[in-house]
Structure formats: structure tokens, C-alpha cells
Write a protein that holds these residues in place. Structure first.
Motif, PDB file in Angstrom:
ATOM      1  N   ASP A  44     -12.028 -42.180  36.410  1.00  0.00           N
ATOM      2  CA  ASP A  44     -13.436 -42.215  36.848  1.00  0.00           C
ATOM      3  C   ASP A  44     -14.084 -40.847  36.692  1.00  0.00           C
ATOM      4  OD1 ASP A  44     -13.342 -44.881  37.472  1.00  0.00           O
ATOM      5  OD2 ASP A  44     -12.954 -44.563  39.613  1.00  0.00           O
ATOM      6  N   TYR A  45     -13.340 -39.818  37.061  1.00  0.00           N
ATOM      7  CA  TYR A  45     -13.859 -38.448  36.957  1.00  0.00           C
ATOM      8  C   TYR A  45     -14.121 -38.080  35.497  1.00  0.00           C
ATOM      9  CZ  TYR A  45     -13.640 -33.387  36.496  1.00  0.00           C
ATOM     10  OH  TYR A  45     -13.889 -32.082  36.131  1.00  0.00           O
ATOM     11  N   TYR A  46     -13.139 -38.313  34.632  1.00  0.00           N
ATOM     12  CA  TYR A  46     -13.314 -37.939  33.227  1.00  0.00           C
ATOM     13  C   TYR A  46     -14.405 -38.778  32.557  1.00  0.00           C
ATOM     14  CZ  TYR A  46      -9.165 -35.023  33.589  1.00  0.00           C
ATOM     15  OH  TYR A  46      -8.276 -34.036  33.944  1.00  0.00           O
ATOM     16  N   GLN A 100     -11.859 -38.739  46.093  1.00  0.00           N
ATOM     17  CA  GLN A 100     -13.068 -39.489  45.753  1.00  0.00           C
ATOM     18  C   GLN A 100     -14.301 -38.902  46.450  1.00  0.00           C
ATOM     19  OE1 GLN A 100     -11.694 -43.403  46.855  1.00  0.00           O
ATOM     20  NE2 GLN A 100     -10.924 -43.863  44.789  1.00  0.00           N
ATOM     21  N   ASN A 140     -19.306 -33.120  44.094  1.00  0.00           N
ATOM     22  CA  ASN A 140     -19.131 -32.257  42.910  1.00  0.00           C
ATOM     23  C   ASN A 140     -18.120 -31.131  43.147  1.00  0.00           C
ATOM     24  OD1 ASN A 140     -21.036 -33.702  41.326  1.00  0.00           O
ATOM     25  ND2 ASN A 140     -22.694 -32.628  42.375  1.00  0.00           N
ATOM     26  N   GLU A 148     -15.031 -30.707  42.096  1.00  0.00           N
ATOM     27  CA  GLU A 148     -14.011 -31.227  41.183  1.00  0.00           C
ATOM     28  C   GLU A 148     -12.661 -30.548  41.385  1.00  0.00           C
ATOM     29  OE1 GLU A 148     -16.990 -30.242  40.231  1.00  0.00           O
ATOM     30  OE2 GLU A 148     -17.978 -31.878  39.132  1.00  0.00           O
ATOM     31  N   ALA A 164     -10.880 -31.975  44.289  1.00  0.00           N
ATOM     32  CA  ALA A 164     -10.451 -33.343  44.007  1.00  0.00           C
ATOM     33  C   ALA A 164      -9.204 -33.343  43.123  1.00  0.00           C
ATOM     34  CB  ALA A 164     -11.581 -34.115  43.328  1.00  0.00           C
ATOM     35  N   LEU A 165      -9.236 -32.522  42.075  1.00  0.00           N
ATOM     36  CA  LEU A 165      -8.108 -32.488  41.149  1.00  0.00           C
ATOM     37  C   LEU A 165      -6.853 -31.944  41.828  1.00  0.00           C
ATOM     38  CD1 LEU A 165      -9.954 -31.248  37.946  1.00  0.00           C
ATOM     39  CD2 LEU A 165      -9.161 -33.566  38.448  1.00  0.00           C
ATOM     40  N   LEU A 179     -15.288 -35.600  44.828  1.00  0.00           N
ATOM     41  CA  LEU A 179     -16.021 -35.841  43.575  1.00  0.00           C
ATOM     42  C   LEU A 179     -17.488 -36.171  43.849  1.00  0.00           C
ATOM     43  CD1 LEU A 179     -13.399 -37.860  41.479  1.00  0.00           C
ATOM     44  CD2 LEU A 179     -14.181 -35.518  41.095  1.00  0.00           C
ATOM     45  N   GLU A 180     -17.740 -36.883  44.946  1.00  0.00           N
ATOM     46  CA  GLU A 180     -19.130 -37.186  45.308  1.00  0.00           C
ATOM     47  C   GLU A 180     -19.921 -35.922  45.603  1.00  0.00           C
ATOM     48  OE1 GLU A 180     -20.378 -40.309  47.861  1.00  0.00           O
ATOM     49  OE2 GLU A 180     -18.540 -41.483  47.555  1.00  0.00           O
ATOM     50  N   THR A 200      -8.613 -42.891  39.603  1.00  0.00           N
ATOM     51  CA  THR A 200      -9.596 -41.942  40.131  1.00  0.00           C
ATOM     52  C   THR A 200      -9.855 -40.825  39.123  1.00  0.00           C
ATOM     53  OG1 THR A 200      -8.868 -42.422  42.394  1.00  0.00           O
ATOM     54  CG2 THR A 200     -10.158 -40.416  42.059  1.00  0.00           C
ATOM     55  N   LEU A 201      -8.783 -40.345  38.495  1.00  0.00           N
ATOM     56  CA  LEU A 201      -8.942 -39.330  37.448  1.00  0.00           C
ATOM     57  C   LEU A 201      -9.752 -39.885  36.273  1.00  0.00           C
ATOM     58  CD1 LEU A 201      -5.366 -37.755  37.381  1.00  0.00           C
ATOM     59  CD2 LEU A 201      -7.501 -36.531  37.851  1.00  0.00           C
TER      60      LEU A 201
END
Length: 414
Positions: free
Chosen positions: A108-110, A74, A80, A82, A85-86, A77-78, A105-106
Motif C-alpha cells: 500500500d505504501y509503495y 498504518q 506521512n 514513512e 512506519a517502515l 503512514l496516514e 501494508t508495505l
């Protein structure tokens, strides 16, 4: 909590170098629970890099703790990041208790990058694992809301509301009201706004409720909510315009003018307030007052077309021809031309017996008003009076096409 006070002071001072040193020392000296608390604090204050450092240390110590991976993802992701995070989320096994949260969480990202179908698939996968989890239902509702599927979103939130009124601090009644309002279903939104207001008469909710009542033409109730709003928050500027519009719909023009002048007193740089005040003053027959408001609007924005047109029309109707010409010349000096003024200027110059200037503006206006029968009729009689018979024939031909039932044009042509 006492251990966190020095960190708070340093963060409030913005001393990054000192904060880094304190975090490093804390990670060497304190237990994991204290470190996790520090990560929360750092995140709350927006020091994401330092929070990541803290969580990475804990993840190194406890690689089996999947919640740490989710927390790190998380934060990545804040920033950037990605890929980082992934990678974190991919390390969480499907049989883990934290896997549904990883899916969320995924999602939210997508959702954030606009891949809504993928996001919905992840949420549905999580719901299949935890079918009764309210947070997952709420996440799906938010996704439906964001993608414009308002009715589906509202129905899902209503199901949640049946079992609880709040979820993680979110008032579900208010959320449902907002969803219905976004879909222009104001009638359906109103009971939920009413329910939310019974819990707390917050300014934003009062405004939204007032707007909903305005949209369904329940103007008295709208005015009640908006007056309450401005009593508790006189600086809620958009409330003044909506209240003034509400009174105008009730044909309470004095109250409308009072509401908008109250708004002007609070925000003297809002041009739309002056425009509305000018319109209401005209309804009340206060020509000079209207002129003043409209002049103020144009002073704030010399290219404010609505205000310019209404003021021009006022000058023309009141036969304030010199004022109209002065307004045009002022705008021209600002290198701003407004073709809707040309017919009015033609009439003004004609009344002042400045026929060459009148003819100039009639010709300019003619380009854009070839389908305006009222303008063409005035132009026609001006041409006939000025002896321009050939040009008059052209105008009569157009009028014959526009008004074939009017025998006057055919008789005139003969």
C-alpha cells in the motif's frame, strides 16, 4: 460501548486537551482489550495522534504482538511518517503469522508513492505465503486497476466473484464493471452493472450504468436508468446532461430540452446546461429561446468560447448584424478577443454597408483563414467590389492552389 460515550462527546466537541487527559487516564485504568477498542474509535474519528499513543502503550506492554506494529505502521503512514512506519514493519519476522499483512501494508505504501513494481512484488510475495487469500488477490487487482492493466484486473476480480459476491463490503460485480468501464470496455461492463443494480439501485451505479449503455448506443436503456436515477436523486446534477444527450441521440429533442431545463432548475449556475439548451433550441427552430440560453451561458462565463461562437453564428445566420456587433463590443470591453468571430463580423459590416469596418475585419480574419476556401471566396469578391485588384490577385493565387480543379480562378486571374 458505554465507556466510549464520553470519548465520543469530547471528540465531537473537538476538545483535544481534555481528550488527551481522558486517554492518559484510560490507559492507566482499563484492560488491553478496552484500550484496543479505544484506538479503533480514535482512528474512526480521525484523532490519529491519540490513537498512536494508545497503540504505542499496547505495543510496549505486548512487544510480541505483530498486529499492533501493523496498526501503528498504518497510522504512521496516514501522518506521512514513512520512516516510523517502515521501522515498525521491519520488526516483523518472516515466520510471523502477520508477515503477509505487513507485506500488504508495505505494498500500500509503495503504491501510494508510485513505486508500482515494488508494490506488486510485495503483494506477490504475500500471495506466495497465502495463495488462497482473497484479500491479497483483491489487493493485486486494485493495483493492476490503478496501473491501467484493466483486462488483467478484471479477470482477477472475476475469479474472486466466482467464489463470493462481496469482499469487505465491496460489491465485486460493481468493481468489475468499473474496471471494464475505465478501460472503455463498456460492452463487457454492462452485465456487471446489471448484476450490481439487481442488488441495489444506488444513484452512482445508475449513472455509471446509464453512461455505459450510452457508450454502446443502447440509448433507450440508458434513458431508463437515468430517469430512474433522477427520480430517486433529483440533485444528481450530472444525470441531467447525460439524459439530455441521450434523448438528443434518439432525436427526441423535446425530451432533451425538457431534461436539460430540469437540470437548469436544479443548478442555475452550470454554464454547460445553458449551452446544450441553446443547441437543442436551435435544432427545434426556436431562435429566440436559443439566444436566451446562450446569453445566459456567456453571462456565467464571459469567455465561454463555445457559447460565444454558437451565438455569433446564430446572429450571422439570422442576419442579426447589429446584435453580433454589440456582442463583439461587449466582449472587447471585457478585454476578450475571439478571432473566429472576425469572418462573421466582416460579413455583418458588409451587409450594413460599413465597408471600411468590413475591410478591417476581412484583413483580421485573413491571417487565420488562408486555407478556408469559402471565406477566401467571399473576401475575394469583396475586394473586387471595392476595387482592390492587387489584393484580389493574392487571394485568387491561394484559391488556385486550394482548388486547382476549379477553372473559374484561372479564368479570373487572366
Amino acid at each position: 460501548m458505554e465507556k466510549m460515550i464520553p470519548f465520543i462527546r469530547v471528540m465531537e466537541d473537538g476538545d483535544i486537551e481534555k481528550l488527551d487527559g481522558m486517554v492518559d487516564a484510560f490507559l492507566l485504568e482499563e484492560n488491553p482489550d478496552e484500550q484496543y477498542g479505544l484506538a479503533d474509535l480514535l482512528t474512526e474519528y480521525g484523532f490519529i495522534q491519540e490513537a498512536i499513543k494508545t497503540l504505542e502503550n499496547l505495543n510496549f506492554l505486548f512487544p510480541e504482538e505483530d498486529q499492533l506494529k501493523i496498526d501503528l505502521a498504518q497510522l504512521f503512514l496516514e501522518l506521512n511518517k514513512e520512516d516510523d512506519a517502515l521501522e515498525m514493519l521491519s520488526n516483523i519476522e518472516k515466520n510471523s503469522e502477520s508477515y503477509p499483512q505487513a507485506l500488504l501494508t508495505l505494498a500500500d505504501y509503495y503504491q501510494m508513492i508510485g513505486l508500482y513494481e515494488v508494490a506488486e512484488h510485495k503483494i506477490e510475495e504475500a500471495i506466495a505465503l497465502l495463495p488462497g487469500e482473497p484479500l491479497l488477490q483483491y489487493a493485486k487487482g486494485e493495483l493492476l486497476f490503478e496501473t491501467g492493466r484493466y483486462l488483467e484486473a478484471a479477470r482477477l476480480m472475476e475469479d474472486l466473484l466466482a467464489s463470493k459476491s462481496e469482499l469487505q463490503g465491496v460489491d465485486l460485480s460493481l468493481k468489475i464493471a468499473e474496471i471494464y468501464s475505465a478501460g472503455a470496455a463498456y460492452e463487457e461492463a454492462i452485465p456487471y452493472y446489471t448484476e450490481a443494480l439487481q442488488k441495489e439501485a444506488a444513484p452512482e451505479v445508475l449513472f455509471q450504468a446509464g453512461y455505459a449503455f450510452f457508450q454502446v448506443r443502447q440509448y433507450e436503456t440508458a434513458a431508463k436508468h437515468l430517469n430512474h436515477l433522477l427520480e430517486i436523486d433529483p440533485d444528481f446534477f450530472s444525470g441531467y446532461m447525460l439524459l439530455a444527450e441521450t434523448y438528443a441521440m434518439l432525436e427526441k429533442n423535446e425530451e432533451a430540452l425538457s431534461a436539460i431545463t430540469d437540470g437548469i432548475a436544479r443548478d442555475e449556475f452550470e454554464k454547460e446546461y445553458y449551452l446544450f439548451a441553446g443547441k437543442i433550441s436551435l435544432k427545434l427552430g426556436r431562435v429566440k429561446e436559443a439566444e436566451g440560453f446562450l446569453q445566459e451561458a456567456i453571462a456565467l462565463d464571459p469567455e465561454y468560447m463555445d457559447a460565444i461562437y454558437i451565438l455569433s453564428s446564430l446572429f450571422s445566420q439570422e442576419e442579426m448584424d447589429e446584435e453580433l456587433i454589440d456582442l463583439y463590443e461587449t466582449l472587447k470591453q471585457e478585454q476578450f478577443e475571439m478571432s473566429s468571430m472576425y469572418p462573421l463580423l466582416a460579413t455583418a459590416y458588409e451587409r450594413l454597408e460599413m465597408y471600411e469596418k468590413a475591410y478591417e475585419f476581412y484583413k483580421l480574419a485573413y491571417t487565420e483563414h488562408k486555407e478556408d476556401a469559402a471565406f477566401l471566396e467571399k473576401y475575394l469578391y469583396f475586394l473586387l467590389e471595392d476595387g482592390k485588384r492587387e489584393e484580389a490577385r493574392e487571394i485568387i493565387s491561394i484559391l488556385q492552389e486550394l482548388q486547382p480543379e476549379n477553372s473559374e480562378w484561372f479564368d479570373m486571374m487572366e
